[in-house]
Motif scaffolding. Structure first.
Motif, short mmCIF file in Angstrom:
data_model
loop_
_atom_site.label_atom_id
_atom_site.label_comp_id
_atom_site.label_asym_id
_atom_site.label_seq_id
_atom_site.Cartn_x
_atom_site.Cartn_y
_atom_site.Cartn_z
N ALA A 124 -1.48 4.99 -3.62
CA ALA A 124 -0.33 5.96 -3.91
C ALA A 124 0.40 6.37 -2.63
N ASP A 125 -0.65 6.72 -1.56
CA ASP A 125 -0.17 7.13 -0.23
C ASP A 125 0.52 6.11 0.37
N LEU A 126 0.29 4.97 0.17
CA LEU A 126 1.04 3.84 0.93
C LEU A 126 2.39 3.62 0.17
N ASP A 127 2.52 3.73 -1.29
CA ASP A 127 3.65 3.61 -1.85
C ASP A 127 4.75 4.63 -1.22
N LYS A 128 4.20 5.87 -1.04
CA LYS A 128 5.00 6.84 -0.58
C LYS A 128 5.48 6.59 0.75
N GLN A 129 4.72 6.17 1.60
CA GLN A 129 5.16 5.62 2.77
C GLN A 129 6.15 4.55 2.93
N THR B 132 -12.15 -5.68 -1.27
CA THR B 132 -11.00 -4.58 -1.50
C THR B 132 -10.98 -3.75 -0.43
N LYS B 133 -11.95 -3.52 0.01
CA LYS B 133 -12.10 -2.56 1.23
C LYS B 133 -11.35 -3.45 2.43
N GLU B 134 -11.65 -4.67 2.76
CA GLU B 134 -10.85 -5.36 3.65
C GLU B 134 -9.57 -5.48 3.41
N ALA B 135 -9.21 -5.75 2.28
CA ALA B 135 -7.69 -5.37 1.81
C ALA B 135 -7.09 -4.19 2.31
N GLU C 77 13.05 -2.64 9.17
CA GLU C 77 12.81 -3.87 8.39
C GLU C 77 11.80 -4.87 8.44
N LYS C 78 11.46 -4.93 9.59
CA LYS C 78 10.43 -5.93 10.04
C LYS C 78 8.94 -5.17 9.55
N ALA C 79 9.06 -3.97 9.98
CA ALA C 79 7.69 -3.26 9.56
C ALA C 79 7.67 -3.15 8.01
N TRP C 80 8.74 -2.99 7.25
CA TRP C 80 8.57 -3.06 5.86
C TRP C 80 8.41 -4.33 5.26
N GLU C 81 8.84 -5.59 5.77
CA GLU C 81 8.40 -6.73 5.45
C GLU C 81 6.78 -7.17 5.80
N ALA C 82 6.55 -6.65 6.90
CA ALA C 82 4.96 -7.06 7.19
C ALA C 82 4.15 -6.05 6.29
N ALA D 99 4.68 -4.72 3.09
CA ALA D 99 4.74 -4.90 1.42
C ALA D 99 3.90 -5.97 1.01
N PRO D 100 4.04 -7.13 1.60
CA PRO D 100 3.04 -7.98 1.21
C PRO D 100 1.45 -7.53 1.39
N LYS D 101 0.94 -6.92 2.11
CA LYS D 101 -0.27 -6.53 2.59
C LYS D 101 -0.59 -5.40 1.35
N ARG D 102 0.45 -4.58 1.10
CA ARG D 102 0.09 -3.59 -0.35
C ARG D 102 -0.10 -4.37 -1.43
N GLU D 103 0.74 -5.43 -1.68
CA GLU D 103 0.52 -6.22 -3.00
C GLU D 103 -0.81 -6.90 -3.10
N ALA D 104 -1.26 -7.32 -1.81
CA ALA D 104 -2.56 -7.82 -1.88
C ALA D 104 -3.83 -6.83 -2.14
N ALA D 105 -3.49 -5.69 -1.42
CA ALA D 105 -4.46 -4.74 -1.69
C ALA D 105 -4.55 -4.09 -3.26
N ALA D 106 -3.27 -4.13 -3.89
CA ALA D 106 -3.21 -3.92 -5.06
C ALA D 106 -3.82 -4.72 -6.01
#
Length: 75
Positions: free
Chosen positions: A7-12, A67-70, A32-37, A39-46
């Protein structure tokens, strides 16, 4: 704990999207590059978190480690 981290990451990420929308030039490209880098990590963690919630007790340790590694990759 992982739900709160997500949830914190989603806010960020929402804040970052807002910054991208307002930025121009090199700053916009950098954001944009920061977001693109991220967003996929967030999806993997989710995805790992969803898997962790469904895992059988005998496979908990391995799933929790993945999960911890993600989530570590998000830092």
């Amino acid at each position: 704990a992982y739900d709160k981290s997500l949830a914190d990451l989603d806010k960020q990420l929402d804040d970052l999207k807002a910054q991208v929308a307002k930025a121009t030039g090199d700053e916009k490209t950098r954001l944009e590059k920061a977001w693109e880098a991220t967003a996929p990590k967030r999806e993997a963690a989710a995805k790992k978190l969803a898997e962790l919630k469904k895992v059988a007790a005998d496979k908990w340790d391995a799933a929790e480690k993945e999960t911890k590694e993600a989530f570590e990759n998000l830092k």
